[in-house]
Design an enzyme around this catalytic site. Structure first.
Site, PDB file in Angstrom:
ATOM      1  N   HIS A   1      -1.020   2.297  49.137  1.00 12.39           N
ATOM      2  CA  HIS A   1      -0.397   1.800  50.360  1.00 12.39           C
ATOM      3  C   HIS A   1       0.614   0.681  50.134  1.00 12.39           C
ATOM      4  O   HIS A   1       1.460   0.432  50.996  1.00 12.39           O
ATOM      5  CB  HIS A   1      -1.471   1.301  51.326  1.00 12.39           C
ATOM      6  CG  HIS A   1      -2.576   2.275  51.568  1.00 12.39           C
ATOM      7  ND1 HIS A   1      -2.355   3.573  51.981  1.00 12.39           N
ATOM      8  CD2 HIS A   1      -3.926   2.142  51.448  1.00 12.39           C
ATOM      9  CE1 HIS A   1      -3.519   4.191  52.110  1.00 12.39           C
ATOM     10  NE2 HIS A   1      -4.480   3.351  51.788  1.00 12.39           N
TER      11      HIS A   1
ATOM     12  N   ASP B   1      -1.618   8.023  62.673  1.00 12.09           N
ATOM     13  CA  ASP B   1      -2.064   7.903  61.283  1.00 12.09           C
ATOM     14  C   ASP B   1      -2.644   6.509  61.065  1.00 12.09           C
ATOM     15  O   ASP B   1      -2.196   5.538  61.694  1.00 12.09           O
ATOM     16  CB  ASP B   1      -0.907   8.138  60.309  1.00 12.09           C
ATOM     17  CG  ASP B   1      -1.376   8.116  58.854  1.00 12.09           C
ATOM     18  OD1 ASP B   1      -2.260   8.919  58.506  1.00 12.09           O
ATOM     19  OD2 ASP B   1      -0.857   7.290  58.078  1.00 12.09           O
TER      20      ASP B   1
ATOM     21  N   GLU C   1      -7.014   0.380  43.831  1.00 18.05           N
ATOM     22  CA  GLU C   1      -6.556   1.762  44.027  1.00 18.05           C
ATOM     23  C   GLU C   1      -5.919   1.945  45.402  1.00 18.05           C
ATOM     24  O   GLU C   1      -4.946   2.693  45.558  1.00 18.05           O
ATOM     25  CB  GLU C   1      -7.703   2.763  43.832  1.00 18.05           C
ATOM     26  CG  GLU C   1      -8.901   2.566  44.748  1.00 18.05           C
ATOM     27  CD  GLU C   1      -9.950   1.630  44.148  1.00 18.05           C
ATOM     28  OE1 GLU C   1     -11.119   1.759  44.540  1.00 18.05           O
ATOM     29  OE2 GLU C   1      -9.590   0.789  43.296  1.00 18.05           O
TER      30      GLU C   1
ATOM     31  N   ASP D   1       4.394   7.961  58.146  1.00 14.25           N
ATOM     32  CA  ASP D   1       3.636   9.208  58.078  1.00 14.25           C
ATOM     33  C   ASP D   1       3.491   9.845  59.457  1.00 14.25           C
ATOM     34  O   ASP D   1       3.517  11.074  59.591  1.00 14.25           O
ATOM     35  CB  ASP D   1       2.257   8.960  57.469  1.00 14.25           C
ATOM     36  CG  ASP D   1       2.319   8.796  55.952  1.00 14.25           C
ATOM     37  OD1 ASP D   1       3.420   8.852  55.401  1.00 14.25           O
ATOM     38  OD2 ASP D   1       1.253   8.614  55.328  1.00 14.25           O
TER      39      ASP D   1
ATOM     40  N   HIS E   1       2.302   5.455  51.052  1.00  8.57           N
ATOM     41  CA  HIS E   1       1.744   5.849  52.332  1.00  8.57           C
ATOM     42  C   HIS E   1       1.922   4.706  53.322  1.00  8.57           C
ATOM     43  O   HIS E   1       1.506   3.574  53.076  1.00  8.57           O
ATOM     44  CB  HIS E   1       0.254   6.172  52.184  1.00  8.57           C
ATOM     45  CG  HIS E   1      -0.018   7.446  51.457  1.00  8.57           C
ATOM     46  ND1 HIS E   1      -0.191   8.645  52.101  1.00  8.57           N
ATOM     47  CD2 HIS E   1      -0.115   7.701  50.139  1.00  8.57           C
ATOM     48  CE1 HIS E   1      -0.403   9.597  51.197  1.00  8.57           C
ATOM     49  NE2 HIS E   1      -0.362   9.047  49.999  1.00  8.57           N
TER      50      HIS E   1
ATOM     51  N   GLU F   1      -4.122   3.775  57.812  1.00  2.43           N
ATOM     52  CA  GLU F   1      -4.316   3.476  56.396  1.00  2.43           C
ATOM     53  C   GLU F   1      -5.546   2.583  56.291  1.00  2.43           C
ATOM     54  O   GLU F   1      -5.778   1.727  57.156  1.00  2.43           O
ATOM     55  CB  GLU F   1      -3.088   2.788  55.802  1.00  2.43           C
ATOM     56  CG  GLU F   1      -1.776   3.539  55.979  1.00  2.43           C
ATOM     57  CD  GLU F   1      -1.743   4.904  55.304  1.00  2.43           C
ATOM     58  OE1 GLU F   1      -2.625   5.172  54.450  1.00  2.43           O
ATOM     59  OE2 GLU F   1      -0.859   5.701  55.638  1.00  2.43           O
TER      60      GLU F   1
END
Length: 226
Positions: free
Chosen positions: A57, A7, A52, A155, A150, A9
């Site tokens: 995160h 994963d 945002e 994740d 997140h 970010e």
């Protein structure tokens, strides 16, 4: 078979407009079993973190300022991945970012056929149903209560559990391995050895005689006498 559940970010949605990776997490599986080997790296995106993205995160400019740039960790990331299959939820998104970062460094890119998309698997198995990671956790009763923000490694750990359920449960196939004399587990190329002593026949004398009589009716060179 080695797999990396992966994963990333990012600061946004498109590397071609200036968005960058800020975190990578990976969990290693071997024959669908977690090995305990993981990869986790925060990355300085060399740009400000949009508000945002910070809300999603929880990673801000101050936290990321002293983290290594992707150029400093790109080769180590490739070394960890190797030729393992990459298990990713919405694989096209993460692969797009990873390959953009690798391309900017002049490093080899990851072919799309190296990736397995768990989002596509979920949509095929459960058409019309929500296929987000949270929705799949609810479907498979996987605890994701710690997922308030997140995070790439968290994740990846959750996705590893989801992936095993998607492909048929925690034991998706029967993998028989042996332990060699030096303690190493067997590999995919292992094959069973012949028995040192053949098993005794279970045929009775009457059954053997009946079979011989039947073979006598098949001509001069039946298969059983070649």
């Amino acid at each position: 078979m080695r797999e990396i559940v992966l994963d990333t970010e990012t600061t946004g949605f498109d590397p071609e407009t200036g968005d960058r990776i800020v975190e990578i997490g990976g969990v290693e599986l071997y024959n669908h079993v977690a090995t305990g080997n993981t990869y986790h790296q925060y990355i300085n995106p060399e740009r400000s973190m949009p508000e945002e993205a910070f809300q999603v995160h929880g990673l801000g400019d101050e936290f990321l300022r002293d983290k290594p740039k992707f150029a400093e960790i790109g080769q180590a990331f490739l070394d960890f991945v190797g030729d393992a299959r990459l298990v990713i939820h919405n694989a096209s998104f993460d692969m797009k970012f990873l390959n953009a970062e690798l391309r900017w460094m002049g490093l080899r890119q990851l072919p799309m056929d190296q990736a397995v998309d768990t989002l596509a698997i979920a949509r095929k198995r459960f058409p019309g149903s929500p296929a987000t990671l949270d929705a799949l956790c609810r479907r498979f009763n996987i605890d994701n209560s710690s997922r308030t923000l997140h995070g790439a490694l968290l994740d990846s750990e959750i996705l590893a559990e989801v992936y095993l359920e998607l492909i048929g449960g925690r034991q998706p196939d029967l993998v028989l391995t042996r332990r060699s004399d030096d303690g190493d587990s067997g590999t995919d190329s292992w094959r069973p050895r012949p028995r040192p002593t053949p098993l005794p026949s279970l045929l009775t004398d009457a059954e053997r005689a009946a079979h011989e009589a039947f073979v006598d009716t098949l001509g001069d060179s039946p298969l059983w006498r070649q």
